[in-house]
Design a protein around this motif. Structure first.
Motif, PDB file in Angstrom:
ATOM      1  N   GLY A   1      13.748  -0.726   7.563  1.00 22.79           N
ATOM      2  CA  GLY A   1      14.011  -0.467   6.152  1.00 22.79           C
ATOM      3  C   GLY A   1      13.047   0.533   5.568  1.00 22.79           C
ATOM      4  O   GLY A   1      13.444   1.435   4.797  1.00 22.79           O
ATOM      5  N   MET A   2      11.770   0.404   5.906  1.00 16.78           N
ATOM      6  CA  MET A   2      10.762   1.334   5.392  1.00 16.78           C
ATOM      7  C   MET A   2      10.970   2.743   5.950  1.00 16.78           C
ATOM      8  O   MET A   2      10.746   3.738   5.259  1.00 16.78           O
ATOM      9  N   MET A   3      11.398   2.838   7.195  1.00 16.90           N
ATOM     10  CA  MET A   3      11.703   4.143   7.783  1.00 16.90           C
ATOM     11  C   MET A   3      12.903   4.785   7.085  1.00 16.90           C
ATOM     12  O   MET A   3      12.885   5.974   6.732  1.00 16.90           O
ATOM     13  N   THR A   4      13.947   3.999   6.888  1.00 16.47           N
ATOM     14  CA  THR A   4      15.194   4.507   6.319  1.00 16.47           C
ATOM     15  C   THR A   4      15.048   4.860   4.849  1.00 16.47           C
ATOM     16  O   THR A   4      15.518   5.913   4.398  1.00 16.47           O
TER      17      THR A   4
ATOM     18  N   HIS B   1      12.054   5.017   3.010  1.00 14.15           N
ATOM     19  CA  HIS B   1      10.819   5.632   2.507  1.00 14.15           C
ATOM     20  C   HIS B   1      10.137   6.577   3.491  1.00 14.15           C
ATOM     21  O   HIS B   1       9.027   7.053   3.215  1.00 14.15           O
ATOM     22  N   GLY B   2      10.762   6.860   4.622  1.00 18.33           N
ATOM     23  CA  GLY B   2      10.218   7.848   5.540  1.00 18.33           C
ATOM     24  C   GLY B   2       8.965   7.433   6.287  1.00 18.33           C
ATOM     25  O   GLY B   2       8.193   8.286   6.741  1.00 18.33           O
ATOM     26  N   VAL B   3       8.753   6.130   6.433  1.00 17.58           N
ATOM     27  CA  VAL B   3       7.579   5.639   7.165  1.00 17.58           C
ATOM     28  C   VAL B   3       7.715   5.991   8.647  1.00 17.58           C
ATOM     29  O   VAL B   3       8.808   5.955   9.216  1.00 17.58           O
ATOM     30  N   HIS B   4       6.599   6.336   9.286  1.00 23.52           N
ATOM     31  CA  HIS B   4       6.584   6.596  10.723  1.00 23.52           C
ATOM     32  C   HIS B   4       6.319   5.289  11.472  1.00 23.52           C
ATOM     33  O   HIS B   4       5.411   4.534  11.124  1.00 23.52           O
ATOM     34  N   ALA B   5       7.102   5.053  12.510  1.00 17.65           N
ATOM     35  CA  ALA B   5       7.009   3.792  13.249  1.00 17.65           C
ATOM     36  C   ALA B   5       5.621   3.557  13.818  1.00 17.65           C
ATOM     37  O   ALA B   5       5.107   2.431  13.786  1.00 17.65           O
TER      38      ALA B   5
ATOM     39  N   SER C   1       0.823  -1.206   0.000  1.00 18.18           N
ATOM     40  CA  SER C   1       0.000   0.000   0.000  1.00 18.18           C
ATOM     41  C   SER C   1       0.857   1.255   0.000  1.00 18.18           C
ATOM     42  O   SER C   1       0.602   2.204  -0.772  1.00 18.18           O
ATOM     43  N   TRP C   2       1.877   1.287   0.827  1.00 18.44           N
ATOM     44  CA  TRP C   2       2.712   2.491   0.965  1.00 18.44           C
ATOM     45  C   TRP C   2       3.493   2.773  -0.323  1.00 18.44           C
ATOM     46  O   TRP C   2       3.596   3.922  -0.761  1.00 18.44           O
ATOM     47  N   LEU C   3       4.042   1.704  -0.919  1.00 16.17           N
ATOM     48  CA  LEU C   3       4.883   1.873  -2.106  1.00 16.17           C
ATOM     49  C   LEU C   3       4.097   1.740  -3.412  1.00 16.17           C
ATOM     50  O   LEU C   3       4.662   1.965  -4.478  1.00 16.17           O
ATOM     51  N   LYS C   4       2.817   1.357  -3.270  1.00 15.81           N
ATOM     52  CA  LYS C   4       1.961   1.180  -4.444  1.00 15.81           C
ATOM     53  C   LYS C   4       2.592   0.199  -5.445  1.00 15.81           C
ATOM     54  O   LYS C   4       2.768   0.491  -6.627  1.00 15.81           O
ATOM     55  N   VAL C   5       2.923  -0.974  -4.910  1.00 15.83           N
ATOM     56  CA  VAL C   5       3.497  -2.042  -5.727  1.00 15.83           C
ATOM     57  C   VAL C   5       2.653  -3.297  -5.566  1.00 15.83           C
ATOM     58  O   VAL C   5       1.782  -3.372  -4.685  1.00 15.83           O
ATOM     59  N   SER C   6       2.921  -4.299  -6.395  1.00 13.38           N
ATOM     60  CA  SER C   6       2.181  -5.554  -6.324  1.00 13.38           C
ATOM     61  C   SER C   6       2.533  -6.308  -5.053  1.00 13.38           C
ATOM     62  O   SER C   6       3.558  -6.036  -4.403  1.00 13.38           O
ATOM     63  N   ALA C   7       1.706  -7.283  -4.718  1.00 15.93           N
ATOM     64  CA  ALA C   7       1.965  -8.107  -3.539  1.00 15.93           C
ATOM     65  C   ALA C   7       3.298  -8.841  -3.670  1.00 15.93           C
ATOM     66  O   ALA C   7       4.038  -8.988  -2.689  1.00 15.93           O
ATOM     67  N   GLU C   8       3.608  -9.286  -4.885  1.00 18.09           N
ATOM     68  CA  GLU C   8       4.855 -10.014  -5.105  1.00 18.09           C
ATOM     69  C   GLU C   8       6.073  -9.114  -4.892  1.00 18.09           C
ATOM     70  O   GLU C   8       7.053  -9.501  -4.247  1.00 18.09           O
ATOM     71  N   GLU C   9       6.015  -7.895  -5.438  1.00 19.48           N
ATOM     72  CA  GLU C   9       7.120  -6.959  -5.263  1.00 19.48           C
ATOM     73  C   GLU C   9       7.240  -6.521  -3.810  1.00 19.48           C
ATOM     74  O   GLU C   9       8.347  -6.371  -3.276  1.00 19.48           O
ATOM     75  N   ALA C  10       6.087  -6.336  -3.162  1.00 23.47           N
ATOM     76  CA  ALA C  10       6.098  -5.963  -1.743  1.00 23.47           C
ATOM     77  C   ALA C  10       6.763  -7.049  -0.910  1.00 23.47           C
ATOM     78  O   ALA C  10       7.527  -6.752   0.024  1.00 23.47           O
TER      79      ALA C  10
END
Length: 230
Positions: free
Chosen positions: A68-71, A73-77, A42-51
């Motif tokens: 990894g997502m924080m570093t 892509h700037g995701v908040h914990a 959802s966050w990266l707007k990619v397919s389930a396989e790529e996610a």
């Protein structure tokens, strides 16, 4: 080769949570794993396989997908943890035998986990063993830096005033026992009992013969009962 470290001197008992305090085959973590994949897609707007590919890549490189997502892509914990730990804990069943064994261990009992306190509370409540623990060090206490980062273990030891040479660490991932062993802790790897299918990556099940693993068990309750009888 040095003999495995013993338990005679232990006054602090440190436990990982997921796949350690409950059996691997419950596959509770599989629910979290699925929701992590959903969050990444959802966050990266990619397919389930790529996610899935990204999720596992970050898991191995950063210790947790969240880091990894924080570093990257700037995701908040807070957003990540709130979503991925919204799971059904009902597969967990009370384990009074484990609770009794933990209660009889001499000294403090602590939890060191890459999960959140809310997840810890839910798991311990289902297992019926919450009252036996004296403290929890979660991913927030670790300032969002997960095991196996050395600074996370050091921060845990400092905050809880733990002498690592008088402590033991129970873990389901061998790589998370490297630093504890280097710091002087006795280490115990908790592995699947082989009776039921488990949903794990191959690398997650490796390491039982590594030199930083002092003991291996596929039955944590029985292992603890053996310690308190000896």
């Amino acid at each position: 080769m040095n003999p495995p470290r013993s338990f005679d001197h232990i006054d602090t008992w440190v436990f990982d949570l997921d796949n350690t305090l409950y059996p691997h085959h419950v596959n509770l973590w599989q629910q979290v794993d699925t929701r992590i994949g959903e969050f990444v897609a959802s966050w990266l707007k990619v397919s389930a396989e790529e996610a899935r590919r990204i999720q596992k890549d970050y898991y191995r490189r950063y210790g947790t997908t969240m880091r990894g997502m924080m570093t990257e892509h700037g995701v908040h914990a807070d957003d990540f943890l709130a979503y991925v730990h919204k799971i059904d804990h009902s597969p967990l069943e009370p384990n009074p035998a484990m609770g009794a064994a933990i209660e009889r261990l001499p000294g403090r009992k602590l939890i060191l986990t890459n999960g959140s306190v809310s997840h810890v509370d839910a798991v311990l409540a289902r297992l019926g063993i919450a009252r036996h623990f004296h403290g929890v060090f979660d991913i927030i206490a670790a300032e969002l830096t997960p095991k196996p980062a050395p600074q996370t273990y050091r921060k845990f030891l400092e905050i809880h005033a733990v002498d690592p040479t008088r402590a033991v660490m129970f873990e389901d991932l061998a790589r998370n026992l490297v630093v504890p062993h280097d710091l002087g802790m006795t280490t115990v790897l908790v592995v699947p009992d082989g009776t039921k299918e488990v949903v794990r990556e191959d690398w997650e099940l490796e390491g039982r013969d590594d030199p930083h693993v002092d003991h291996v068990t596929d039955d944590l309750t029985g292992f603890l009962q053996g310690l308190v009888r000896s």
